[in-house]
Design an enzyme around this catalytic site. Structure first.
Site, PDB file in Angstrom:
ATOM      1  N   ASP A  58       6.645 -54.904  -5.896  1.00 35.81           N
ATOM      2  CA  ASP A  58       5.599 -53.985  -5.467  1.00 35.81           C
ATOM      3  C   ASP A  58       4.261 -54.696  -5.629  1.00 35.81           C
ATOM      4  O   ASP A  58       4.055 -55.462  -6.583  1.00 35.81           O
ATOM      5  CB  ASP A  58       5.603 -52.703  -6.293  1.00 35.81           C
ATOM      6  CG  ASP A  58       4.614 -51.679  -5.757  1.00 35.81           C
ATOM      7  OD1 ASP A  58       4.953 -50.984  -4.785  1.00 35.81           O
ATOM      8  OD2 ASP A  58       3.495 -51.603  -6.300  1.00 35.81           O
ATOM      9  N   HIS A  61       1.072 -46.115  -9.046  1.00 39.77           N
ATOM     10  CA  HIS A  61       0.258 -47.050  -8.271  1.00 39.77           C
ATOM     11  C   HIS A  61      -0.131 -48.281  -9.086  1.00 39.77           C
ATOM     12  O   HIS A  61      -1.161 -48.896  -8.818  1.00 39.77           O
ATOM     13  CB  HIS A  61      -0.997 -46.370  -7.706  1.00 39.77           C
ATOM     14  CG  HIS A  61      -0.683 -45.311  -6.696  1.00 39.77           C
ATOM     15  ND1 HIS A  61      -0.132 -45.573  -5.467  1.00 39.77           N
ATOM     16  CD2 HIS A  61      -0.827 -43.954  -6.758  1.00 39.77           C
ATOM     17  CE1 HIS A  61       0.038 -44.447  -4.795  1.00 39.77           C
ATOM     18  NE2 HIS A  61      -0.371 -43.444  -5.565  1.00 39.77           N
TER      19      HIS A  61
END
Length: 599
Positions: free
Chosen positions: A34, A175
């Site tokens: 990610d 996030h």
């Protein structure tokens, strides 16, 4: 530098790419990655954090996490979303130091990401910008997998946070790169559990899992079990052991397995798979043998799901008849003593070649048999009045030697030098184009192309069809030799030698045991014309060496192949024209031939 947390049980990755087949998913090493970035455009760069987790068989093998200095301020809205501020990345290492660590961490693994095009796009753009070679990772995107097995009743969308909550992931995505990667690991494992009952248990199954395959087709994947990973031919068999389809591949198991995945999108083939109950492999020594065997099996069994040509007797030839005053004729069979061009895949294309010859040479077009010396003059046809026929029918008391010159020109155009026809039609195309008569110019171009390609094909086939025996060798990548014995253009034997093996005894054995082939009437080969084309293409490849030739194998200097570029005269004009029969031009492109010397 990035911090790496290795697992004490970490081992070498087993799966480099989707190219390797038959790897159970529990044996595949996945690297779930990610990224956090300063924006949404990969071309702009701006990676602020990389997080990755390496897993195999449900076990975490290691983790990698690092902030990255993007070389620019972090926008305020990104800082609010991710919590990563400009001051946090100011002292972080630049991407040129972090990226090599990630590439090494992910080496020989399958990349996984949620919305993979975004993360992989940034990584590939970074490699291009910094001069690193992209390792061409196999990539799995969890978004389309989720769309396959998670319905709208279970979740309103397929966002990572929604799926993590649905599957009760141990980590809540926030996030930040590593946390999101950890959450994606749990989502991946949950998705694989749901996919397993659908038959998606191997890496190659996962490659097409996002594109649903009918369950009855997917269940047939066991037909590929036990097939060898070797070049050869495969036969799908239906009820009553009927051969439904014949194909060829350099890897039988890989190719047959693809029929039961989303990679196969042909409706007719999916229909075939539904009624197939077995697959018969025929392992071949070389890819050439596999291609030839495929053609022969198609001709033998006429499978209903094979569309390619399997009836050589239906191909057409253009023949100059053996008469006192020869004319052109379209025939199915080559006859001795007269010149032929072809073969043509359709009678319509053969007739186009005939029209090209008639446009250039005043050959008679009537079908009556004329005596060499007539007692009384016949009645000239309308073509004679237009100057398009030499009208040998009106000659009396002596032979028409003028027509002999026309027949000799036609014979030369068919067998050796087509310049007379090419020059005449090329000039006519130029005149028509100058007059903006584009449809007529396109029609003449179509006829010219049909003639030149048919003549080139026949002139290319003729010497190898006359050759009783030809032995050739080509070096293999392993250091041995690929040997073939060709008789009258038919593949009669083939073998491959080991690097440490003397090839000459193998050549002698091949010649002694090769198939006996009866000589054909040249230029027709002693096999399917497509087989002859395959053999010739192999013989003309770089590195092929002739070991033995029993007959002169050469191409004329002024052959039709030398005019292959003129077969596309006035390409612009030709593009404006649709074939008269309403179908695309079905004449295959000519294969380049050496214009001199032995082939």
């Amino acid at each position: 530098m990035p911090s790496t947390t290795p697992s004490p049980t970490s081992t070498t990755a087993l799966q480099p790419s989707f190219e390797d087949l038959g790897t159970p998913l529990h044996d595949v090493t996945f690297v779930v990655v990610d990224l956090e970035t300063t924006g949404g455009r990969a071309a702009d760069g701006g990676i602020t954090e990389i997080g990755a987790v390496k897993v195999r068989g449900g076990e975490v093998l290691g983790e990698l996490q690092s902030l990255v200095n993007p070389g620019r301020p972090v926008p305020a809205f990104v800082a609010r979303l991710t919590g990563i501020t400009t001051s946090m990345v100011a002292t972080a290492p630049p991407l040129e130091l972090v990226l090599p660590s990630f590439l090494e961490f992910a080496r020989d693994a399958v990349l996984v990401a949620h919305n993979a095009p975004f993360d992989v796009g940034f990584l590939r753009a970074a490699c291009d910008r910094l001069g690193y070679e992209w390792p061409r990772f196999a990539v799995v995107d969890t978004v389309p997998l989720a769309r396959r097995v998670v319905t709208r009743d279970e979740a309103p969308n397929h966002k990572l946070s929604t799926l993590a909550a649905l599957f009760r992931a141990q980590v809540t995505p926030d996030h930040r790169a590593l946390a999101d990667a950890r959450a994606t690991v749990d989502v991946l494992h949950a998705l694989l559990e749901r996919l397993a009952p659908l038959g998606i248990t191997h890496l190659e199954d996962l490659a097409g899992a996002a594109d649903p395959v009918p369950p009855d087709v997917r269940r047939k994947r066991t037909l590929a079990d036990g097939l060898p990973e070797a070049p050869g031919v495969y036969l799908f068999r239906g009820p009553g052991d009927e051969v439904l389809y014949v194909g060829t591949s350099t890897n039988l198991r890989k190719r047959v397995r693809s029929y039961f995945t989303a990679a196969e999108k042909r409706g007719r083939i999916t229909e075939m798979v539904r009624i197939a109950h077995a697959v018969t492999p025929v392992v071949c020594v070389t890819p050439l043998e596999a291609q030839v065997r495929e053609l022969r099996l198609i001709a033998e069994h006429a499978p209903r799901y094979n569309r390619r040509s399997k009836h050589p007797e239906r191909q057409s030839w253009v023949r100059l008849t053996d008469e006192a005053y020869p004319r052109l004729s379209v025939v199915r069979e080559v006859r001795a003593g007269t010149p032929h061009i072809g073969p043509y895949p359709s009678r319509q294309t053969a007739l186009a070649a005939v029209e090209a010859l008639h446009d250039a040479l005043p050959l008679r077009q009537c079908t009556a048999r004329l005596p060499r010396v007539a007692r009384t003059a016949g009645s000239p046809c309308a073509l004679a009045g237009m100057g398009r026929c030499s009208a040998p029918c009106v000659a009396t008391g002596t032979a028409d030697e003028g027509y002999d010159a026309v027949a000799d020109a036609a014979r030369a155009a068919l067998t050796s030098d087509p310049s007379a026809v090419v020059d005449a039609l090329a000039a006519r195309v130029g005149r028509l184009a100058a007059q903006e008569r584009f449809e007529e110019a396109g029609l003449v171009t179509h006829r010219l192309r049909a003639f030149v390609q048919g003549a080139a094909r026949a002139q290319r086939l003729d010497p190898v069809a006359r050759c009783a025996e030809l032995v050739a060798a080509r070096p293999t990548s392993a250091g041995g030799w690929e040997l073939v014995v060709v008789k009258h253009a038919r593949l009669a034997a083939t073998a491959v030698t080991r690097p440490d093996e003397d090839p000459l005894p193998v050549v002698d054995a091949l010649r002694a045991t090769a198939e006996d082939v009866a000589p054909p009437v040249a230029p027709a080969p002693a096999c399917h014309p497509e087989e002859a084309a395959l053999v010739l293409a192999w013989l003309e490849e770089p590195g092929v060496r002739l070991v033995h030739v029993s007959h002169t194998w050469a191409c004329p200097v002024r052959s039709a192949a030398a005019h292959a570029d003129l077969a596309t005269v006035s390409t612009t004009v030709a593009d404006l024209w649709v074939d008269p029969d309403g179908r695309p031009d079905d004449v295959a492109d000519p294969v380049p031939v050496a214009t001199m010397t032995a082939c």
